[in-house]
Design an enzyme around this catalytic site. Sequence first.
Site, PDB file in Angstrom:
ATOM      1  N   GLN A 155      10.246  37.816  19.519  1.00  0.00           N
ATOM      2  CA  GLN A 155      10.133  39.278  19.459  1.00  0.00           C
ATOM      3  C   GLN A 155       9.079  39.672  18.424  1.00  0.00           C
ATOM      4  O   GLN A 155       8.707  40.836  18.335  1.00  0.00           O
ATOM      5  CB  GLN A 155      11.475  39.896  19.054  1.00  0.00           C
ATOM      6  N   ASN A 156       8.628  38.679  17.656  1.00  0.00           N
ATOM      7  CA  ASN A 156       7.710  38.960  16.558  1.00  0.00           C
ATOM      8  C   ASN A 156       6.282  39.139  17.066  1.00  0.00           C
ATOM      9  O   ASN A 156       5.888  38.512  18.053  1.00  0.00           O
ATOM     10  CB  ASN A 156       7.748  37.824  15.522  1.00  0.00           C
ATOM     11  N   VAL A 157       5.550  39.963  16.370  1.00  0.00           N
ATOM     12  CA  VAL A 157       4.157  40.229  16.760  1.00  0.00           C
ATOM     13  C   VAL A 157       3.180  39.515  15.824  1.00  0.00           C
ATOM     14  O   VAL A 157       1.969  39.608  15.998  1.00  0.00           O
ATOM     15  CB  VAL A 157       3.883  41.753  16.781  1.00  0.00           C
ATOM     16  N   ASP A 158       3.734  38.756  14.856  1.00  0.00           N
ATOM     17  CA  ASP A 158       2.858  37.943  14.010  1.00  0.00           C
ATOM     18  C   ASP A 158       2.514  36.649  14.749  1.00  0.00           C
ATOM     19  O   ASP A 158       3.090  36.362  15.798  1.00  0.00           O
ATOM     20  CB  ASP A 158       3.546  37.638  12.656  1.00  0.00           C
ATOM     21  N   HIS A 200       7.137  41.097  22.759  1.00  0.00           N
ATOM     22  CA  HIS A 200       6.831  42.434  22.222  1.00  0.00           C
ATOM     23  C   HIS A 200       5.357  42.578  21.880  1.00  0.00           C
ATOM     24  O   HIS A 200       4.968  43.475  21.145  1.00  0.00           O
ATOM     25  CB  HIS A 200       7.684  42.713  20.972  1.00  0.00           C
ATOM     26  N   CYS A 223      -6.061  48.781  26.179  1.00  0.00           N
ATOM     27  CA  CYS A 223      -6.564  50.108  26.551  1.00  0.00           C
ATOM     28  C   CYS A 223      -5.471  50.851  27.310  1.00  0.00           C
ATOM     29  O   CYS A 223      -4.997  50.383  28.356  1.00  0.00           O
ATOM     30  CB  CYS A 223      -7.808  49.978  27.447  1.00  0.00           C
ATOM     31  N   CYS A 264     -12.451  51.581  24.346  1.00  0.00           N
ATOM     32  CA  CYS A 264     -12.182  50.371  25.149  1.00  0.00           C
ATOM     33  C   CYS A 264     -13.523  49.755  25.558  1.00  0.00           C
ATOM     34  O   CYS A 264     -14.384  50.464  26.122  1.00  0.00           O
ATOM     35  CB  CYS A 264     -11.399  50.748  26.408  1.00  0.00           C
ATOM     36  N   SER A 285      18.740  40.495  14.737  1.00  0.00           N
ATOM     37  CA  SER A 285      19.993  41.236  14.497  1.00  0.00           C
ATOM     38  C   SER A 285      20.760  41.517  15.779  1.00  0.00           C
ATOM     39  O   SER A 285      21.862  42.049  15.749  1.00  0.00           O
ATOM     40  CB  SER A 285      19.671  42.559  13.794  1.00  0.00           C
ATOM     41  N   ALA A 342      16.602  30.818   7.208  1.00  0.00           N
ATOM     42  CA  ALA A 342      16.002  30.001   8.275  1.00  0.00           C
ATOM     43  C   ALA A 342      15.335  28.749   7.715  1.00  0.00           C
ATOM     44  O   ALA A 342      15.376  27.675   8.333  1.00  0.00           O
ATOM     45  CB  ALA A 342      14.989  30.841   9.048  1.00  0.00           C
TER      46      ALA A 342
HETATM   47  N1  APR Z   1      16.598  33.683   7.555  1.00  0.00           N
HETATM   48  C1  APR Z   1      17.289  33.961   8.702  1.00  0.00           C
HETATM   49  N2  APR Z   1      17.597  35.218   9.101  1.00  0.00           N
HETATM   50  C2  APR Z   1      17.168  36.232   8.321  1.00  0.00           C
HETATM   51  C3  APR Z   1      16.442  36.030   7.126  1.00  0.00           C
HETATM   52  C4  APR Z   1      16.164  34.680   6.755  1.00  0.00           C
HETATM   53  N3  APR Z   1      15.485  34.390   5.632  1.00  0.00           N
HETATM   54  N4  APR Z   1      16.183  37.246   6.565  1.00  0.00           N
HETATM   55  C5  APR Z   1      16.716  38.167   7.395  1.00  0.00           C
HETATM   56  N5  APR Z   1      17.325  37.568   8.437  1.00  0.00           N
HETATM   57  C6  APR Z   1      18.031  38.189   9.566  1.00  0.00           C
HETATM   58  C7  APR Z   1      18.746  39.477   9.214  1.00  0.00           C
HETATM   59  O1  APR Z   1      20.072  39.209   8.769  1.00  0.00           O
HETATM   60  C8  APR Z   1      18.738  40.211  10.560  1.00  0.00           C
HETATM   61  O2  APR Z   1      19.906  39.897  11.320  1.00  0.00           O
HETATM   62  O3  APR Z   1      17.047  38.537  10.521  1.00  0.00           O
HETATM   63  C9  APR Z   1      17.512  39.654  11.288  1.00  0.00           C
HETATM   64  C10 APR Z   1      16.376  40.660  11.403  1.00  0.00           C
HETATM   65  O4  APR Z   1      16.835  41.706  12.218  1.00  0.00           O
HETATM   66  P1  APR Z   1      15.844  42.918  12.545  1.00  0.00           P
HETATM   67  O5  APR Z   1      15.225  43.396  11.280  1.00  0.00           O
HETATM   68  O6  APR Z   1      16.604  43.873  13.400  1.00  0.00           O
HETATM   69  O7  APR Z   1      14.655  42.259  13.383  1.00  0.00           O
HETATM   70  P2  APR Z   1      14.681  41.839  14.913  1.00  0.00           P
HETATM   71  O8  APR Z   1      16.064  41.437  15.342  1.00  0.00           O
HETATM   72  O9  APR Z   1      13.597  40.855  15.115  1.00  0.00           O
HETATM   73  O10 APR Z   1      14.296  43.215  15.648  1.00  0.00           O
HETATM   74  C11 APR Z   1      14.137  43.160  17.049  1.00  0.00           C
HETATM   75  O11 APR Z   1      13.464  45.478  17.058  1.00  0.00           O
HETATM   76  O12 APR Z   1      12.311  47.162  16.041  1.00  0.00           O
HETATM   77  C12 APR Z   1      12.272  46.263  17.087  1.00  0.00           C
HETATM   78  O13 APR Z   1      10.331  45.442  18.099  1.00  0.00           O
HETATM   79  C13 APR Z   1      11.108  45.338  16.942  1.00  0.00           C
HETATM   80  O14 APR Z   1      10.973  43.016  17.570  1.00  0.00           O
HETATM   81  C14 APR Z   1      11.740  43.964  16.837  1.00  0.00           C
HETATM   82  C15 APR Z   1      13.100  44.171  17.463  1.00  0.00           C
END
Ligand code: APR
Length: 236
Positions: free
Chosen positions: A88-91, A106, A114, A133, A174, A216
Site C-alpha cells: 500500500q506504500n508509495v515509497d 496505491h 496526466c 503532461c 492498521s 518490523a
Molecule cells: N513495525 C511494525 N508495524 C508498525 C511499526 C513498526 N515499526 N510502526 C507502526 N506500525 C503499525 C501501526 O501499529 C499501524 O497498525 O503500522 C500500522 C500503520 O497503519 P496506518 O498508518 O493506517 O498505515 P496503512 O495501514 O499502511 O494505511 C493504509 O491508508 O491513508 C491510506 O493510502 C493510505 O496506504 C495507506 C492506507
Amino acid sequence: MGKIVILTGAGISAESGLGTFRDADGLWARHAIEDVATPQGFARNPALVHAFYNARRQQAAAARPNAAHHALARLQDKWPDDVVIVTQNVDALHEAAGARGVVHMHGTLAGALCAACAHRWPAPETMEPGAVCPRCGGASARPDVVWFGEMPYHMDRILDHLARADLFVAIGTSGQVYPAAGFVQEASAAGAHTLEMNLEPSDVSFGFAETRLGPATRVVVDWVAELVARGPGSNG
Ligand code: APR
C-alpha cells in the site's frame, strides 16, 4: 515452499523514518485527508496537494530501506517464484532493498499521471500546479498516487495471487482501509494460512490465524530467518 503473498503498509517503512498515517504523530494527524488525498481536494487546491506530495517524495527519496525490507527481499531472492510483495506504500524502499515485481496498489511517489489522458511518466522531485503532461500538453499533471474514492491499481492481479496463496502475510498495516484490509478474508477463503506482523493488533487481527507483535525490523527479520532455516516445504 508454497506461494506466499505479502501485504505491507506504512508500518514497514516507519523504522526508515517515514511517517505512518494513523499513529499518534501520523500524516492524518497533521493533514486533512479530504484536502490532500482526494480528487476533490486536488481540484480545489492543487498547490496544497502538490506541496504535500513533494514533501513526501523528497523524504522518501532520502530514506533507506530497513532490516525488514531487506529480509523480505532476501526471502524473495531465495524463492523468487513463490514470494509476491503487494504494498500500500508509495515509497520505493522495497525496491531499494532488492525486491522485484512489487505491486504498488496505491501508486508511487516516483510516478506522475496526466488526469486528462492517463499518460504516466517519472515524476520530477517537485511538481507544481499547472504542470504540463508531456504527451497531451494539458496542464493536468498529478501525482500517480491512488486517492480516496479512486480504485486501487492491479486488483485483478492481486486477487488472483490471493486465490492461489498458501500463506498470506500482512505487515505494518492498521487494517482500516479497504480493499487491502479485506485481503486476509480472500486468502483465508482460498485456504491460506494467515499471519499478521504489526506493532499492535490491527482492526482485522481477528481474521488472522497467527499474529506476531513487535517492530518490523525484529519480527519480520526473525520470521524470515525461521523460514529460510526450515527451507522449502515450510509455509511460514
Ligand atoms: N513495525 C511494525 N508495524 C508498525 C511499526 C513498526 N515499526 N510502526 C507502526 N506500525 C503499525 C501501526 O501499529 C499501524 O497498525 O503500522 C500500522 C500503520 O497503519 P496506518 O498508518 O493506517 O498505515 P496503512 O495501514 O499502511 O494505511 C493504509 O491508508 O491513508 C491510506 O493510502 C493510505 O496506504 C495507506 C492506507
